[in-house]
Design a protein around this motif. Structure first.
Motif, PDB file in Angstrom:
ATOM      1  N   THR A 164      44.011  36.509  37.309  1.00  0.00           N
ATOM      2  CA  THR A 164      44.739  36.505  38.581  1.00  0.00           C
ATOM      3  C   THR A 164      43.869  36.894  39.773  1.00  0.00           C
ATOM      4  O   THR A 164      44.243  36.626  40.922  1.00  0.00           O
ATOM      5  CB  THR A 164      45.928  37.481  38.521  1.00  0.00           C
ATOM      6  OG1 THR A 164      45.436  38.827  38.336  1.00  0.00           O
ATOM      7  CG2 THR A 164      46.875  37.122  37.397  1.00  0.00           C
ATOM      8  N   GLY A 165      42.750  37.559  39.506  1.00  0.00           N
ATOM      9  CA  GLY A 165      41.904  38.026  40.589  1.00  0.00           C
ATOM     10  C   GLY A 165      42.474  39.216  41.333  1.00  0.00           C
ATOM     11  O   GLY A 165      42.015  39.549  42.434  1.00  0.00           O
ATOM     12  N   ARG A 166      43.453  39.895  40.735  1.00  0.00           N
ATOM     13  CA  ARG A 166      44.086  41.051  41.367  1.00  0.00           C
ATOM     14  C   ARG A 166      44.167  42.208  40.385  1.00  0.00           C
ATOM     15  O   ARG A 166      44.080  42.012  39.165  1.00  0.00           O
ATOM     16  CB  ARG A 166      45.489  40.667  41.862  1.00  0.00           C
ATOM     17  CG  ARG A 166      45.461  39.717  43.052  1.00  0.00           C
ATOM     18  CD  ARG A 166      46.837  39.185  43.379  1.00  0.00           C
ATOM     19  NE  ARG A 166      47.791  40.241  43.699  1.00  0.00           N
ATOM     20  CZ  ARG A 166      49.072  39.990  44.045  1.00  0.00           C
ATOM     21  NH1 ARG A 166      49.507  38.725  44.125  1.00  0.00           N
ATOM     22  NH2 ARG A 166      49.899  40.984  44.319  1.00  0.00           N
ATOM     23  N   PRO A 167      44.347  43.453  40.874  1.00  0.00           N
ATOM     24  CA  PRO A 167      44.514  44.596  39.959  1.00  0.00           C
ATOM     25  C   PRO A 167      45.759  44.411  39.100  1.00  0.00           C
ATOM     26  O   PRO A 167      46.785  43.899  39.571  1.00  0.00           O
ATOM     27  CB  PRO A 167      44.674  45.792  40.909  1.00  0.00           C
ATOM     28  CG  PRO A 167      44.097  45.345  42.210  1.00  0.00           C
ATOM     29  CD  PRO A 167      44.348  43.870  42.291  1.00  0.00           C
ATOM     30  N   THR A 202      29.785  44.660  32.241  1.00  0.00           N
ATOM     31  CA  THR A 202      30.741  44.024  33.143  1.00  0.00           C
ATOM     32  C   THR A 202      31.798  45.032  33.605  1.00  0.00           C
ATOM     33  O   THR A 202      32.421  44.849  34.640  1.00  0.00           O
ATOM     34  CB  THR A 202      31.436  42.844  32.441  1.00  0.00           C
ATOM     35  OG1 THR A 202      30.451  41.911  31.989  1.00  0.00           O
ATOM     36  CG2 THR A 202      32.426  42.131  33.353  1.00  0.00           C
ATOM     37  N   PHE A 203      31.964  46.109  32.825  1.00  0.00           N
ATOM     38  CA  PHE A 203      33.061  47.037  33.072  1.00  0.00           C
ATOM     39  C   PHE A 203      32.560  48.390  33.562  1.00  0.00           C
ATOM     40  O   PHE A 203      31.520  48.889  33.109  1.00  0.00           O
ATOM     41  CB  PHE A 203      33.878  47.249  31.795  1.00  0.00           C
ATOM     42  CG  PHE A 203      34.369  45.971  31.175  1.00  0.00           C
ATOM     43  CD1 PHE A 203      35.023  45.027  31.940  1.00  0.00           C
ATOM     44  CD2 PHE A 203      34.165  45.712  29.840  1.00  0.00           C
ATOM     45  CE1 PHE A 203      35.473  43.842  31.384  1.00  0.00           C
ATOM     46  CE2 PHE A 203      34.605  44.533  29.264  1.00  0.00           C
ATOM     47  CZ  PHE A 203      35.263  43.598  30.045  1.00  0.00           C
ATOM     48  N   ALA A 207      40.914  46.350  37.713  1.00  0.00           N
ATOM     49  CA  ALA A 207      40.837  45.733  39.041  1.00  0.00           C
ATOM     50  C   ALA A 207      39.493  45.042  39.211  1.00  0.00           C
ATOM     51  O   ALA A 207      38.458  45.560  38.769  1.00  0.00           O
ATOM     52  CB  ALA A 207      41.021  46.793  40.130  1.00  0.00           C
ATOM     53  N   PRO A 208      39.476  43.856  39.864  1.00  0.00           N
ATOM     54  CA  PRO A 208      38.201  43.196  40.144  1.00  0.00           C
ATOM     55  C   PRO A 208      37.336  44.056  41.054  1.00  0.00           C
ATOM     56  O   PRO A 208      37.819  44.699  41.983  1.00  0.00           O
ATOM     57  CB  PRO A 208      38.635  41.902  40.856  1.00  0.00           C
ATOM     58  CG  PRO A 208      40.060  41.693  40.469  1.00  0.00           C
ATOM     59  CD  PRO A 208      40.637  43.062  40.307  1.00  0.00           C
ATOM     60  N   ASP A 209      36.041  44.072  40.754  1.00  0.00           N
ATOM     61  CA  ASP A 209      35.074  44.817  41.554  1.00  0.00           C
ATOM     62  C   ASP A 209      34.050  43.812  42.084  1.00  0.00           C
ATOM     63  O   ASP A 209      34.198  42.601  41.919  1.00  0.00           O
ATOM     64  CB  ASP A 209      34.425  45.895  40.683  1.00  0.00           C
ATOM     65  CG  ASP A 209      33.822  47.028  41.491  1.00  0.00           C
ATOM     66  OD1 ASP A 209      33.806  46.926  42.733  1.00  0.00           O
ATOM     67  OD2 ASP A 209      33.356  48.011  40.884  1.00  0.00           O
TER      68      ASP A 209
END
Length: 530
Positions: free
Chosen positions: A283-286, A252-253, A219-221
């Motif tokens: 997608t910018g989504r989880p 990054t993670f 998921a993006p943070d």
């Protein structure tokens, strides 16, 4: 009931034990029995998408055309991911320690090399919509010759499985096509043995069959970072592997592990995390990517198949005087961890026995099977099985009790191992004695009196003359060596010449980070995380 035999090696024991023999409750026991343990799949994130992959229906084929037109129009589809979308679409697991060459794509591009190899991924609003979309992808294959047997794969003219290793064998240090062990003259000893026994042992691939299949949620943070919930057994290993494949710094993670719902070695390959993260990036989504049960059983990495030939020379009194072993590890289409398994296997020869003449050849072979991976002592387990079966057959051949036969040939302190290391703290004799006692298996008094501390060393500690193989041994190229394995300085002699005028030293360049991410802390590289 657990029993501690404190009478054995009493002077070497430390009996200040605080846990063994007590009914201490596991820390995670309460969660397991009440069904409240948290697994990666328990995370339900708002707006979460689902990723599924199109897998090859052929064991070896060229990809002529991939048509995603209908899949792209399918309901709920948010993104189609191809090999070209993967920043570094070639990897091998042990490249993080400079071992082996990158040979496996995350998504196949030009060819598929085993049935079930991922070709492309679909990210959709639901699992059902993802499955419906991948069913609409059309792949045009050009079938190619296949090879599934390890010995056939090494024959001249065999189909090339993995172009990184065109002879279908892993190459160690860019030079050696297998692991070799030579100690004494096995062929000469076999010629003088009273009995010679040669046997073939074959082990099949074994699926780990974990209750929880492989999977991850990414998921993006904030600040361009991504949080990853994963079932991996090797959290930091997976972090660095993803950083390399996605060509970003490892910081990054934010990887979050937790309870692994069964692993046994089958969750160290980092199969789901890179694509889940890439899906979240695009997608910018989880994004959730989890193997189904069929995927886990058919395409999840198994323990590799192994074929082992053992040829032993034994005297009438039961002494083994020679052992020749030829072993093949079926790596499947890519390297994964099988090259390391072959190293472990060679290091284990010839088993826990003092044998004055040992000859071993261990191959890591590529076939058009599912790539193999770790599983509970891989590299040693199957070899132990073969060796102990052989020991029973040898005991029967010379008319000895199998327990006594093992005691006779077991390592004793001071013996020289085939790897030219002195045997220390050996205990096989005592283990066999206790096992015989517990099983009420009668052994003679002379074997009951035997000890791992007696009768070792002396002539048994000698390193025998060992003939070299006929072919010359090449020198490994320097670039394959790791930082802790330094080349000796090269001394060259040149005619004297006038020294050049002194020049000012340039400023030291700043160290650069690896292209796949921030510098990692590593005992191999000697670097520190930034």
């Amino acid at each position: 009931m657990l029993e501690l035999r404190k009478d054995i090696f009493a002077d070497e024991r430390d009996d200040n034990l605080k846990e063994i023999g007590k009914g201490t409750q596991r820390q995670d026991m309460l969660g397991h029995v009440t069904g409240t343990s948290s697994y990666f799949g328990d995370h339900k994130l708002q707006g979460m998408l689902h990723l599924k992959v199109v897998r090859s229906t052929h064991a070896h084929a060229r990809l002529r055309r991939i048509d995603t037109t209908e899949a792209e129009r399918s309901a709920g589809v948010r993104r189609i991911i191809r090999g070209a979308d993967v920043p570094r679409n070639l990897n091998t697991l042990l490249s993080l320690i400079n071992f082996g060459k990158d040979d496996e794509p995350s998504l196949a591009v030009d060819k598929v090399r085993y049935k079930g190899e991922p070709i492309l991924a679909v990210v959709a609003d639901s699992e059902r919509e993802a499955f419906e979309a991948i069913a609409k992808v059309r792949v045009d294959y050009e079938p190619l010759p296949t090879v599934f047997d390890v010995e056939d794969a090494l024959k001249p003219g065999a189909p090339v499985v993995n172009e990184t290793y065109p002879k279908n064998a892993f190459i160690y240090h860019d030079v050696y096509d297998h692991q070799r062990l030579r100690f004494g003259d096995a062929d000469a000893a076999l010629a003088t043995a009273d009995h010679v026994l040669e046997q073939r042992y074959q082990m099949s691939p074994i699926e780990h069959a974990p209750t929880e299949t492989n999977g991850a949620i990414a998921a993006p943070d904030t600040n361009g970072r991504y949080v990853v919930y994963t079932s991996t057994q090797a959290l930091f290993f997976s972090v660095d592997t993803c950083a390399k494949i996605l060509d970003v710094p490892s910081n990054t993670f934010h990887f979050i592990g937790g309870t692994v719902g069964g692993g046994f070695g089958g969750k160290v390959d980092t199969l789901t995390e890179p694509l889940a993260i890439l899906g979240a990036m695009l997608t910018g989504r989880p994004v959730r990517y989890m193997f189904g049960r069929e995927e886990e059983m058919q395409y999840g990495p198994p323990r590799g198949a192994e074929r082992i030939y053992i040829k032993d020379g034994v005297m009438r009194d039961g002494r083994i005087v020679a052992r020749k072993i030829r072993a093949y590890f079926d790596s499947g289409a890519y390297t994964r961890l099988s090259s390391y398994a072959a190293v472990k296997c060679a290091a284990h020869l010839p088993g826990p026995y003092t044998i004055p003449n040992v000859h071993g050849d261990v191959y890591c072979v590529f076939t058009n099977r599912t790539p193999a991976t770790a599983m509970r002592g891989f590299g040693v387990t199957a070899m132990d099985f073969a060796i102990e079966c052989q020991m029973d057959k040898l005991a029967n051949l010379v008319g000895m009790d199998p327990m006594e036969f093992r005691i006779l040939n077991a390592y004793r302190d001071g013996d020289m191992k085939a790897h030219r290391r002195e045997a220390k703290n050996t205990a096989l004799i005592e283990c066999v004695q206790v096992a015989a006692e517990k099983a009420k298996w009668p052994i003679r008094d002379e074997f009951k009196r035997a000890s791992s501390r007696k009768d070792g060393g002396g002539s048994r500690a000698a390193i025998p003359p060992t003939p070299t193989d006929s072919r010359a041994t090449p020198t490994a190229p320097a670039q394959q060596r790791t930082s802790y394995d330094r080349l000796p300085p090269i001394v060259t002699r040149e005619p004297p010449r006038e020294p050049p005028p002194p020049t000012p030293l340039p400023p030291s360049p700043r160290p650069t980070a690896p292209s796949h991410g921030a510098t990692r802390f590593s005992s191999v590289f000697g670097t520190r995380r930034r």
